[in-house]
Design an enzyme around this catalytic site. Structure first.
Site, PDB file in Angstrom:
ATOM      1  N   THR A 155     -23.350  57.321 -38.118  1.00 32.79           N
ATOM      2  CA  THR A 155     -22.230  56.581 -37.541  1.00 32.79           C
ATOM      3  C   THR A 155     -22.521  55.102 -37.674  1.00 32.79           C
ATOM      4  O   THR A 155     -23.368  54.689 -38.475  1.00 32.79           O
ATOM      5  CB  THR A 155     -21.994  56.993 -36.064  1.00 32.79           C
ATOM      6  N   ASN A 156     -21.856  54.298 -36.900  1.00 31.81           N
ATOM      7  CA  ASN A 156     -22.113  52.863 -36.840  1.00 31.81           C
ATOM      8  C   ASN A 156     -21.979  52.436 -35.382  1.00 31.81           C
ATOM      9  O   ASN A 156     -21.500  53.215 -34.554  1.00 31.81           O
ATOM     10  CB  ASN A 156     -21.158  52.106 -37.769  1.00 31.81           C
ATOM     11  N   PRO A 157     -22.371  51.212 -35.053  1.00 30.55           N
ATOM     12  CA  PRO A 157     -22.395  50.815 -33.641  1.00 30.55           C
ATOM     13  C   PRO A 157     -21.068  50.291 -33.078  1.00 30.55           C
ATOM     14  O   PRO A 157     -21.058  49.650 -32.038  1.00 30.55           O
ATOM     15  CB  PRO A 157     -23.459  49.714 -33.618  1.00 30.55           C
TER      16      PRO A 157
ATOM     17  N   ALA B 177     -13.807  51.560 -37.161  1.00 35.71           N
ATOM     18  CA  ALA B 177     -14.909  51.442 -38.114  1.00 35.71           C
ATOM     19  C   ALA B 177     -15.275  52.852 -38.585  1.00 35.71           C
ATOM     20  O   ALA B 177     -16.310  53.404 -38.225  1.00 35.71           O
ATOM     21  CB  ALA B 177     -16.105  50.757 -37.464  1.00 35.71           C
TER      22      ALA B 177
END
Length: 169
Positions: free
Chosen positions: A19-21, A88
């Protein structure tokens, strides 16, 4: 107003994911402001940490494919004037995945990643008249390069407006 926010996850096995933050704060703020200005707002929301405002229709999703399906379903099922795509979504996910827990005793675990669909690229196919706002993040580029990349992306995605930023700054 249709807003996307938060990250998506792409599962490597039944328990691990990439994933991403992204917190979802940007999309939640956009949804809040659209609601404050009298809009009927739907928020397609990945697993972010920001709390959506009361009065917004929230569609919870987890993976990029789920977000794509939710967006297309919303656009096919309702008339939206504006879409703001601030999520995102993960760009890559595993080519193959078993919904089991991979053993940590493997030593080496090789995973082939493949592109996930660009959700925003489907919007104008489904809803040609919608005013489409996208976001473009780059890292460590000049102002000129940032503008150039944003312009190319805006045109390729059929966007009416794009917000570009260098996340290194």
């Amino acid at each position: 107003v249709l807003v996307t926010a938060g990250p998506t996850r792409e599962y490597l096995d039944g328990f691990r994911f990439i994933t991403n933050p992204s917190s979802g704060k940007m999309g939640v703020a956009v949804a809040r402001e659209a609601l404050r200005r009298g809009g009927e707002v739907t928020l397609v929301y990945g697993p972010g940490s920001a709390n959506p405002p009361l009065g917004v229709n929230v569609v919870r999703v987890e993976t990029t494919t789920e977000m794509l399906d939710a967006v297309v379903g919303e656009l096919e099922g309702s008339r939206y004037d504006i879409a703001v795509f601030s999520a995102a979504a993960v760009d890559f996910g595993p080519k193959e995945r078993d919904m089991v827990k991979m053993s940590s005793d493997l030593g080496i675990w090789r995973i082939d990643l493949v592109s996930r669909p660009k959700i925003i690229d489907r919007v104008k196919e489904v809803s040609p008249e919608i005013f489409l706002v996208g976001f473009k993040a780059e890292y460590g580029v000049s102002d000129e390069e940032l503008v150039k990349k944003a312009q190319v992306r805006m045109e390729s995605g059929g966007m009416d407006l794009i917000v570009a930023n260098d996340v290194a700054r």
